[in-house]
Design a protein around this motif. Structure first.
Motif, PDB file in Angstrom:
ATOM      1  N   GLU A  41      11.362  -9.478 -48.767  1.00  0.00           N
ATOM      2  CA  GLU A  41      10.508  -8.996 -47.681  1.00  0.00           C
ATOM      3  C   GLU A  41       9.147  -9.667 -47.661  1.00  0.00           C
ATOM      4  O   GLU A  41       8.617 -10.019 -46.611  1.00  0.00           O
ATOM      5  N   LYS A  42       8.564  -9.864 -48.850  1.00  0.00           N
ATOM      6  CA  LYS A  42       7.203 -10.382 -48.923  1.00  0.00           C
ATOM      7  C   LYS A  42       6.999 -11.129 -50.223  1.00  0.00           C
ATOM      8  O   LYS A  42       7.568 -10.768 -51.251  1.00  0.00           O
ATOM      9  N   GLU A  44       3.847 -12.982 -52.672  1.00  0.00           N
ATOM     10  CA  GLU A  44       2.431 -13.254 -52.943  1.00  0.00           C
ATOM     11  C   GLU A  44       2.349 -14.432 -53.903  1.00  0.00           C
ATOM     12  O   GLU A  44       2.987 -14.423 -54.952  1.00  0.00           O
ATOM     13  N   ASP A  68       7.423 -10.981 -55.578  1.00  0.00           N
ATOM     14  CA  ASP A  68       7.810 -10.355 -54.318  1.00  0.00           C
ATOM     15  C   ASP A  68       7.457  -8.876 -54.311  1.00  0.00           C
ATOM     16  O   ASP A  68       6.786  -8.372 -55.216  1.00  0.00           O
ATOM     17  N   GLU A  69       7.942  -8.174 -53.277  1.00  0.00           N
ATOM     18  CA  GLU A  69       7.567  -6.772 -53.098  1.00  0.00           C
ATOM     19  C   GLU A  69       8.141  -5.871 -54.186  1.00  0.00           C
ATOM     20  O   GLU A  69       7.675  -4.751 -54.386  1.00  0.00           O
ATOM     21  N   LYS A  70       9.123  -6.376 -54.941  1.00  0.00           N
ATOM     22  CA  LYS A  70       9.701  -5.604 -56.045  1.00  0.00           C
ATOM     23  C   LYS A  70       9.091  -5.996 -57.390  1.00  0.00           C
ATOM     24  O   LYS A  70       9.587  -5.605 -58.434  1.00  0.00           O
ATOM     25  N   SER A  71       8.031  -6.793 -57.321  1.00  0.00           N
ATOM     26  CA  SER A  71       7.332  -7.316 -58.509  1.00  0.00           C
ATOM     27  C   SER A  71       8.156  -8.335 -59.286  1.00  0.00           C
ATOM     28  O   SER A  71       7.795  -8.698 -60.405  1.00  0.00           O
TER      29      SER A  71
END
Length: 292
Positions: A41-42, A44, A68-71
């Protein structure tokens, strides 16, 4: 590395261009989805660890660090020349990501999944595969260790088209392409995004200055390394000359041999050499160095 390269001559697989393009979080996310094969999804980017953002610090990094969004953590690196010990390099990157998380106070049971991904412009295992995925499994039973670590090697030299998604094959052919062929239309939206990003980077005065600074830093590091190597070669040569003279006097004790070979001060080694040339015995030499 050609010291006279220009930014306009770079391809995506050149380290500077790869880093400059991949810090774009949307492009990085698209790449990770394609490489790993799961929706993300995302993403960083850890920009503070990118050479593009900190060209002044020593110990240059040219890989991409993301989460990502799940680390889930990702380390992505371009490999143009075939190198040995890529497996140990991957092991080091996994441990580095884990250690950074543990230093923040996280319990090891909460460590997120991690991926180390190498994009190779060669076949790292000579099996003609576009993608090699490694995870810890039991040899006897095939059971997964379930430690969350995965290492992926992507190869531009694969031949197993039927087993790999078409978009990944197009991407790897784009990576392998020369400067002229890399600008053609690959009929792929993701590659088109990369091509547009490359064109924008090549037209940026700011990126041109950063590239020139990187080239200067790398030249300085090479020169510094060559100077250190030359100095080490001189000290080693002088230390060996001292030992040759001493060996004419008899067996050289291991501790004395080690001390002479580890000495890096050229002035001290010169004094050792003069002393060895005039010494009548090993004992005389050992007594003499206590007064140097």
């Amino acid at each position: 590395m050609n010291q006279n390269r220009k930014l306009a001559q770079l391809m995506f697989k050149d380290n500077f261009m790869f880093g400059a393009v991949m810090v774009n979080e949307e492009i990085c996310r698209n790449f990770l989805e394609m490489a790993v094969g799961i929706p993300i999804e995302k993403v960083e980017i850890s920009k503070e660890k990118s050479m593009i953002y900190h060209p002044e610090y020593r110990g240059i990094r040219l890989d991409i660090i993301a989460r990502d969004e799940k680390s889930t953590h990702y380390n992505v690196e371009m490999q143009v020349a075939k190198k040995s010990h890529l497996g140990k390099r991957a092991r080091y990157y996994h441990s580095q990501m884990d250690m950074e998380l543990l230093l923040t106070g996280e319990d090891y049971t909460l460590l997120p999944a991690s991926y180390v991904i190498f994009i190779c412009d060669f076949d790292p295992f000579d099996k003609k595969r576009y993608r090699y995925i490694f995870q810890n499994v039991c040899r006897e039973t095939g059971l997964s260790m379930a430690d969350g670590s995965t290492t992926i090697f992507l190869s531009t030299c694969g031949e197993n088209e039927a087993e790999v998604p078409e978009n990944l094959i197009k991407f790897l052919k784009f990576v392998k392409a020369d400067l002229t062929d890399s600008t053609r239309d690959y009929q792929d939206d993701f590659i088109r995004k990369i091509q547009e990003s490359i064109a924008e980077i090549k037209g940026s005065r700011e990126m041109e200055e950063k590239f020139m600074l990187l080239e200067e830093l790398l030249r300085d590091e090479r020169a510094e390394g060559e100077a250190k190597g030359l100095a080490m070669g001189k000290t080693k040569g002088k230390a060996e000359s001292v030992l040759l003279l001493l060996e004419d006097l008899g067996p050289v004790p291991d501790e004395l041999r080690k001390a002479i070979l580890e000495e890096q001060d050229m002035d001290i080694l010169s004094k050792y050499l003069k002393l060895a040339a005039h010494a009548g015995s090993i004992a005389y030499f050992m007594d003499g160095i206590n007064h140097i």
